[in-house]
Design an enzyme around this catalytic site. Sequence first.
Site, PDB file in Angstrom:
ATOM      1  N   ARG A 287     -62.212  43.252 -53.556  1.00  0.00           N
ATOM      2  CA  ARG A 287     -62.596  43.217 -52.160  1.00  0.00           C
ATOM      3  C   ARG A 287     -62.215  41.878 -51.518  1.00  0.00           C
ATOM      4  O   ARG A 287     -62.055  40.859 -52.181  1.00  0.00           O
ATOM      5  CB  ARG A 287     -64.110  43.424 -52.000  1.00  0.00           C
ATOM      6  CG  ARG A 287     -64.614  44.794 -52.388  1.00  0.00           C
ATOM      7  CD  ARG A 287     -64.170  45.866 -51.412  1.00  0.00           C
ATOM      8  NE  ARG A 287     -64.743  47.157 -51.743  1.00  0.00           N
ATOM      9  CZ  ARG A 287     -64.178  48.047 -52.568  1.00  0.00           C
ATOM     10  NH1 ARG A 287     -63.020  47.753 -53.153  1.00  0.00           N
ATOM     11  NH2 ARG A 287     -64.747  49.211 -52.803  1.00  0.00           N
TER      12      ARG A 287
ATOM     13  N   TYR B 139     -68.281  57.714 -41.131  1.00  0.00           N
ATOM     14  CA  TYR B 139     -68.172  56.500 -40.320  1.00  0.00           C
ATOM     15  C   TYR B 139     -66.706  56.225 -39.986  1.00  0.00           C
ATOM     16  O   TYR B 139     -66.367  55.883 -38.845  1.00  0.00           O
ATOM     17  CB  TYR B 139     -68.768  55.325 -41.094  1.00  0.00           C
ATOM     18  CG  TYR B 139     -68.626  53.989 -40.409  1.00  0.00           C
ATOM     19  CD1 TYR B 139     -69.457  53.654 -39.356  1.00  0.00           C
ATOM     20  CD2 TYR B 139     -67.677  53.062 -40.827  1.00  0.00           C
ATOM     21  CE1 TYR B 139     -69.342  52.407 -38.720  1.00  0.00           C
ATOM     22  CE2 TYR B 139     -67.556  51.832 -40.209  1.00  0.00           C
ATOM     23  CZ  TYR B 139     -68.395  51.511 -39.153  1.00  0.00           C
ATOM     24  OH  TYR B 139     -68.271  50.297 -38.530  1.00  0.00           O
TER      25      TYR B 139
ATOM     26  N   VAL C 170     -71.939  40.974 -36.046  1.00  0.00           N
ATOM     27  CA  VAL C 170     -70.750  40.548 -35.310  1.00  0.00           C
ATOM     28  C   VAL C 170     -71.085  40.209 -33.862  1.00  0.00           C
ATOM     29  O   VAL C 170     -70.647  39.183 -33.336  1.00  0.00           O
ATOM     30  CB  VAL C 170     -69.650  41.630 -35.360  1.00  0.00           C
ATOM     31  CG1 VAL C 170     -68.415  41.156 -34.608  1.00  0.00           C
ATOM     32  CG2 VAL C 170     -69.296  41.973 -36.791  1.00  0.00           C
ATOM     33  N   GLY C 171     -71.865  41.075 -33.224  1.00  0.00           N
ATOM     34  CA  GLY C 171     -72.214  40.830 -31.829  1.00  0.00           C
ATOM     35  C   GLY C 171     -72.934  39.508 -31.636  1.00  0.00           C
ATOM     36  O   GLY C 171     -72.664  38.764 -30.681  1.00  0.00           O
TER      37      GLY C 171
ATOM     38  N   GLY D  92     -74.143  45.381 -28.643  1.00  0.00           N
ATOM     39  CA  GLY D  92     -74.518  45.147 -30.030  1.00  0.00           C
ATOM     40  C   GLY D  92     -74.755  43.682 -30.325  1.00  0.00           C
ATOM     41  O   GLY D  92     -74.457  43.201 -31.424  1.00  0.00           O
ATOM     42  N   HIS D  93     -75.325  42.947 -29.372  1.00  0.00           N
ATOM     43  CA  HIS D  93     -75.458  41.495 -29.514  1.00  0.00           C
ATOM     44  C   HIS D  93     -76.471  41.092 -30.574  1.00  0.00           C
ATOM     45  O   HIS D  93     -76.496  39.927 -30.979  1.00  0.00           O
ATOM     46  CB  HIS D  93     -75.846  40.860 -28.175  1.00  0.00           C
ATOM     47  CG  HIS D  93     -77.268  41.093 -27.771  1.00  0.00           C
ATOM     48  ND1 HIS D  93     -77.715  42.321 -27.322  1.00  0.00           N
ATOM     49  CD2 HIS D  93     -78.344  40.267 -27.761  1.00  0.00           C
ATOM     50  CE1 HIS D  93     -79.004  42.234 -27.040  1.00  0.00           C
ATOM     51  NE2 HIS D  93     -79.415  41.003 -27.301  1.00  0.00           N
TER      52      HIS D  93
END
Length: 315
Positions: A210, A137, A16-17, A11-12
């Site tokens: 949040r 999810y 995040v990746g 997932g680069h």
Amino acid sequence: MEQDARIFVAGHRGLVGGAIVRRLAKEGFQNLITRTHGELDLTRQDAVEAFFAEEKPDYVFLAAAKVGGIVANDSYSGEFIRDNLMIQTNVIDAAYRNGVKKLVFLGSTCIYPKFAEQPMREDALLTGKLEPTNSAYAVAKIAGIEMCQAYAKQYGFNSLCLMPTNLYGPGDNFDLEKSHVIPALMRKAHEAKVRGDASMTVWGTGTPRREFLHVDDMADATLYCMQHVDGSTGELLNVGVGREMTIRELVETVCEVVGFDGELIFDTTKPDGTPRKLVDVGRLSELGWTARIPFREGLAETYRWYIETGSALAD
């Protein structure tokens, strides 16, 4: 983690990746393995098994996932549970079977019950009902945690499960239908400013609270845990800042950073989602890591990235 280790970042190209790759490169790790979705479809078991057998990575950062905000989670729930279950099952199993030394599995704090006691501790998992709009999810991510812990127990597979709070930063998705709250608000405020609108409408009441973590802090935490935290039990750890704000406060701050000074209208016919979502970061703090990037500074950096790069990618 050895400097010459073979490191696979799944997932680069994601938020995040991408941050993990940047951080690894900054720290001098040069033997990085990445694949685009076109090069390797992680939902295909045969392809994942062939990849691991050929590349033999030493360490794996599992940041690949199908992600989105309230609208995307609610609208595409079938895809969210199917794709995430397949991705994580294929990668975790292939990593174990091919001798990976350690894997970090990245999830989300939406795994915790909708009305979990705040701030949410790791032991709140599976103690109540999930938020309905993202339950598909969340269930997939819970299954990933269970898989890591089961593989640790039965096979001695070394893994960690990190659950970040709401993330933001350069590289985020600014699609209004599929993005998370900060990029969606930032794009709406920017476009309203450009058009000269007198007002901007925001979903919900503005009262939910949040917590937000800059993605570079998340990358720092992930690398820290890979290098310094024992993964022999598949331990679950929250990653956050330990502070929260209301959605109204968030919207006002985003508008200040963007430079939109019109009226804010809250559409109370739209869903709010979970009323409050603050994580207890005590465990990770005890292990030696805390967030560093101030929120407003991180927002300003994200907006600069959007103007320079992201706005061209949003359409």
